[in-house]
Design a protein around this motif. Structure first.
Motif, PDB file in Angstrom:
ATOM      1  N   GLU A   1       0.866  -1.178   0.000  1.00 55.89           N
ATOM      2  CA  GLU A   1       0.000   0.000   0.000  1.00 55.89           C
ATOM      3  C   GLU A   1       0.900   1.225   0.000  1.00 55.89           C
ATOM      4  N   ASN A   2       0.772   2.055  -1.042  1.00 53.25           N
ATOM      5  CA  ASN A   2       1.655   3.206  -1.197  1.00 53.25           C
ATOM      6  C   ASN A   2       0.840   4.488  -1.139  1.00 53.25           C
ATOM      7  N   SER A   3       1.231   5.391  -0.240  1.00 52.28           N
ATOM      8  CA  SER A   3       0.533   6.675  -0.116  1.00 52.28           C
ATOM      9  C   SER A   3       1.028   7.694  -1.130  1.00 52.28           C
ATOM     10  N   GLY A   4       2.029   7.314  -1.903  1.00 51.75           N
ATOM     11  CA  GLY A   4       2.562   8.187  -2.940  1.00 51.75           C
ATOM     12  C   GLY A   4       2.969   7.367  -4.144  1.00 51.75           C
ATOM     13  N   ILE A   5       4.022   7.809  -4.812  1.00 54.96           N
ATOM     14  CA  ILE A   5       4.577   7.047  -5.930  1.00 54.96           C
ATOM     15  C   ILE A   5       6.095   6.983  -5.770  1.00 54.96           C
ATOM     16  N   GLU A   6       6.698   6.008  -6.434  1.00 54.51           N
ATOM     17  CA  GLU A   6       8.157   5.921  -6.488  1.00 54.51           C
ATOM     18  C   GLU A   6       8.586   6.301  -7.902  1.00 54.51           C
ATOM     19  N   ILE A   7       9.591   7.155  -7.986  1.00 54.07           N
ATOM     20  CA  ILE A   7      10.132   7.550  -9.294  1.00 54.07           C
ATOM     21  C   ILE A   7      11.587   7.106  -9.350  1.00 54.07           C
ATOM     22  N   GLN A   8      11.865   6.168 -10.233  1.00 56.57           N
ATOM     23  CA  GLN A   8      13.226   5.664 -10.384  1.00 56.57           C
ATOM     24  C   GLN A   8      13.985   6.588 -11.330  1.00 56.57           C
ATOM     25  N   THR A   9      15.195   6.956 -10.952  1.00 58.03           N
ATOM     26  CA  THR A   9      15.954   7.939 -11.719  1.00 58.03           C
ATOM     27  C   THR A   9      17.435   7.576 -11.718  1.00 58.03           C
ATOM     28  N   LYS A  10      18.281   8.515 -12.132  1.00 61.38           N
ATOM     29  CA  LYS A  10      19.718   8.258 -12.217  1.00 61.38           C
ATOM     30  C   LYS A  10      20.404   8.579 -10.888  1.00 61.38           C
ATOM     31  N   GLU A  11      21.574   8.003 -10.703  1.00 61.61           N
ATOM     32  CA  GLU A  11      22.357   8.262  -9.504  1.00 61.61           C
ATOM     33  C   GLU A  11      22.740   9.739  -9.432  1.00 61.61           C
ATOM     34  N   ASN A  12      22.670  10.296  -8.227  1.00 62.33           N
ATOM     35  CA  ASN A  12      23.006  11.703  -7.960  1.00 62.33           C
ATOM     36  C   ASN A  12      22.080  12.696  -8.680  1.00 62.33           C
ATOM     37  N   GLU A  13      20.907  12.239  -9.084  1.00 58.53           N
ATOM     38  CA  GLU A  13      19.947  13.139  -9.733  1.00 58.53           C
ATOM     39  C   GLU A  13      19.438  14.170  -8.724  1.00 58.53           C
ATOM     40  N   GLN A  14      19.348  15.405  -9.181  1.00 60.85           N
ATOM     41  CA  GLN A  14      18.879  16.482  -8.310  1.00 60.85           C
ATOM     42  C   GLN A  14      17.369  16.375  -8.120  1.00 60.85           C
ATOM     43  N   VAL A  15      16.926  16.499  -6.866  1.00 60.01           N
ATOM     44  CA  VAL A  15      15.496  16.501  -6.553  1.00 60.01           C
ATOM     45  C   VAL A  15      15.071  17.956  -6.395  1.00 60.01           C
ATOM     46  N   ARG A  16      13.914  18.316  -6.971  1.00 57.10           N
ATOM     47  CA  ARG A  16      13.502  19.724  -6.993  1.00 57.10           C
ATOM     48  C   ARG A  16      12.058  19.888  -6.540  1.00 57.10           C
ATOM     49  N   ALA A  17      11.735  21.101  -6.113  1.00 58.59           N
ATOM     50  CA  ALA A  17      10.358  21.408  -5.708  1.00 58.59           C
ATOM     51  C   ALA A  17       9.473  21.437  -6.948  1.00 58.59           C
ATOM     52  N   VAL A  18       8.266  20.901  -6.815  1.00 62.97           N
ATOM     53  CA  VAL A  18       7.363  20.850  -7.971  1.00 62.97           C
ATOM     54  C   VAL A  18       6.530  22.118  -8.109  1.00 62.97           C
ATOM     55  N   PHE A  19       6.533  22.972  -7.037  1.00 60.57           N
ATOM     56  CA  PHE A  19       5.701  24.183  -7.062  1.00 60.57           C
ATOM     57  C   PHE A  19       6.239  25.144  -6.005  1.00 60.57           C
ATOM     58  N   ASP A  20       5.850  26.422  -6.139  1.00 60.01           N
ATOM     59  CA  ASP A  20       6.222  27.417  -5.125  1.00 60.01           C
ATOM     60  C   ASP A  20       5.642  27.018  -3.768  1.00 60.01           C
ATOM     61  N   GLY A  21       6.357  27.320  -2.715  1.00 61.07           N
ATOM     62  CA  GLY A  21       5.845  26.995  -1.382  1.00 61.07           C
ATOM     63  C   GLY A  21       6.830  27.348  -0.292  1.00 61.07           C
ATOM     64  N   GLU A  22       6.594  26.762   0.895  1.00 59.24           N
ATOM     65  CA  GLU A  22       7.454  26.994   2.061  1.00 59.24           C
ATOM     66  C   GLU A  22       7.822  25.644   2.667  1.00 59.24           C
ATOM     67  N   VAL A  23       9.121  25.450   2.885  1.00 58.73           N
ATOM     68  CA  VAL A  23       9.581  24.207   3.523  1.00 58.73           C
ATOM     69  C   VAL A  23       9.099  24.208   4.966  1.00 58.73           C
ATOM     70  N   ARG A  24       8.357  23.146   5.360  1.00 59.75           N
ATOM     71  CA  ARG A  24       7.848  23.073   6.732  1.00 59.75           C
ATOM     72  C   ARG A  24       8.645  22.099   7.576  1.00 59.75           C
ATOM     73  N   ARG A  25       9.028  20.969   7.024  1.00 58.44           N
ATOM     74  CA  ARG A  25       9.745  19.965   7.814  1.00 58.44           C
ATOM     75  C   ARG A  25      10.891  19.366   6.994  1.00 58.44           C
ATOM     76  N   VAL A  26      11.996  19.119   7.685  1.00 55.58           N
ATOM     77  CA  VAL A  26      13.128  18.365   7.132  1.00 55.58           C
ATOM     78  C   VAL A  26      13.556  17.389   8.221  1.00 55.58           C
ATOM     79  N   PHE A  27      13.532  16.098   7.925  1.00 59.03           N
ATOM     80  CA  PHE A  27      13.902  15.129   8.968  1.00 59.03           C
ATOM     81  C   PHE A  27      14.472  13.866   8.335  1.00 59.03           C
ATOM     82  N   PHE A  28      15.087  13.056   9.165  1.00 53.03           N
ATOM     83  CA  PHE A  28      15.646  11.778   8.721  1.00 53.03           C
ATOM     84  C   PHE A  28      14.804  10.652   9.303  1.00 53.03           C
TER      85      PHE A  28
END
Length: 413
Positions: free
Chosen positions: A314-341
């Protein structure tokens, strides 16, 4: 009279082909664009596959990359077949015009020969001057001069018609030869693509066979992935609830300062006018959102999916397979609310867009911090790559406390 109406049907056919040609050209242009998009998908999947392939151990990531390549190859084969059908129709129409032109040309030549012969018979083989001055009366002389003038004009018209038809016939025959060459090129492309598809399917079979030998470890990996997704789901639900509560308290404090009505307790984020406008903009971007990575394919879809044999996740999102060291980017304007490990999901970033939230997980590095304003396309980190060489981003979209299918929001190629 020497004029005739032959060729009217021919010009009708030529006019029809001229009217149909732009529509055919547009269809072919659209097919070519889709073909290039699928070729790009095949190349991307091949690049990703080269990073996930492990001679000692097959992975589900390798299988996903192969499946993406096969799907793109099948679509490309379908597009080539469709383009061949359009070409067949074009060649058929051109053949119709060529046959009509050949028939018209033959008729014009026959008419011209008949006209010359009749003129010869009319003046009984005399030269022009003899024919004129052998007239018994002046009136007959004048009539013969008029007849000769009309005859000359008719010959010029007939010769011009023959020349025009010959030129048009040559053009149409050249078009047929060009279309035949284009058709042969497509047929060669189709054969090569079919061979490539067979090779991919054979590789897929070998990968499945290798995976079967590792079934126990794969089951363990999938069970762990299920736990990781469940833990992330629970954590995100709590964080979204906290964000809604935070926004509600801020709205109440603002209301007390302004002595206005307070925000009611609900499962929706109380919004400032600016945040409401941002949320409305996000909602208007449905099916047009940027992808969180510049290249890649969806390797696991939203909701319950069968990922391997009888194993479902059961997946609440999707998985996108990409290349090694690919940059991840914001999909829309907004405000970062949480960053965690989070163990199993690595670094996670949550961005708010009014009443919407986007979540990016399995990041190796993060380049943003909480409360940071961010624009679409701004980098937020790089993708994490497993020891098997699989680079995969987990991506979710929430509206308040409701999970949405990201596939319905991302731009469709």
């Amino acid at each position: 009279m020497f004029a005739n109406t032959r060729g009217v049907g021919l010009w009708g056919i030529v006019l029809l082909c001229l009217l149909v040609a732009p529509a055919v050209a547009q269809n072919k242009a659209e097919l070519e664009k889709k073909k290039q998009e699928n070729l790009k998908k095949i190349r991307e999947a091949e690049n990703i596959l080269s990073q996930t392939r492990n001679e000692k151990k097959a992975t589900l990531g390798e299988l996903s990359a192969l499946e993406a390549q096969i799907a793109a190859s099948q679509e490309l084969t379908r597009l080539i077949s469709k383009e061949l059908s359009l070409l067949d129709a074009e060649i058929g129409e051109l053949g119709l015009v060529v046959r009509a032109l050949e028939k018209d040309l033959s008729q014009f030549k026959q008419e011209y020969a008949k006209m010359v012969y009749n003129a010869y018979k009319a003046n009984k083989g005399y030269s022009t001057l003899t024919f004129l001055f052998s007239a018994p009366t002046f009136n007959q002389l004048f009539m013969r001069m008029k007849w000769l003038e009309q005859y000359k004009e008719a010959r010029i018209v007939q010769l011009e018609q023959i020349r025009k038809v010959q030129d048009l016939l040559g053009m149409q025959q050249q078009q047929v030869r060009s279309k035949r060459q284009e058709q042969q090129k497509l047929l060669d492309e189709q054969v090569a693509q079919n061979q490539n598809l067979i090779a991919l399917q054979q590789r897929q079979s070998r990968t499945i066979a290798r995976l079967s030998e590792q079934e126990k470890s794969i089951q363990q990996d999938l069970n762990q992935r299920r736990k990781d997704l469940q833990q992330l789901d629970a954590l995100l639900a709590r964080l979204v609830k906290e964000e809604i509560e935070r926004a509600r308290k801020e709205a109440e404090a603002e209301a007390r300062r302004n002595k206005t009505a307070t925000a009611s307790a609900s499962a929706a984020v109380p919004l400032t006018p600016e945040a409401a406008a941002l949320g409305n903009s996000f909602e208007g971007a449905r099916a047009r959102l940027l992808w969180p990575v510049a290249s890649g394919f969806i390797s696991a879809q939203f909701g319950e999916q069968q990922v391997y044999k009888q194993v479902k996740l059961e997946n609440s999102g999707i998985e996108i397979q990409t290349k090694e060291n690919e940059q991840v980017r914001a999909v829309f304007d907004g405000e970062v609310r949480r960053v965690f490990f989070m163990p199993g999901m690595n670094n996670v970033v949550m961005i708010q867009h009014g009443q919407y939230f986007t979540v990016y997980a399995r990041l190796k590095e993060v380049t943003v911090k909480p409360l940071q304003k961010i624009k679409a396309k701004d980098p937020i980190g790089t993708v994490y790559t497993t020891k098997e060489g699989v680079s995969e981003v987990h991506f979710e979209i929430w509206k308040n406390d409701q999970k949405l299918n990201p596939e319905q929001w991302l731009f469709k190629n």
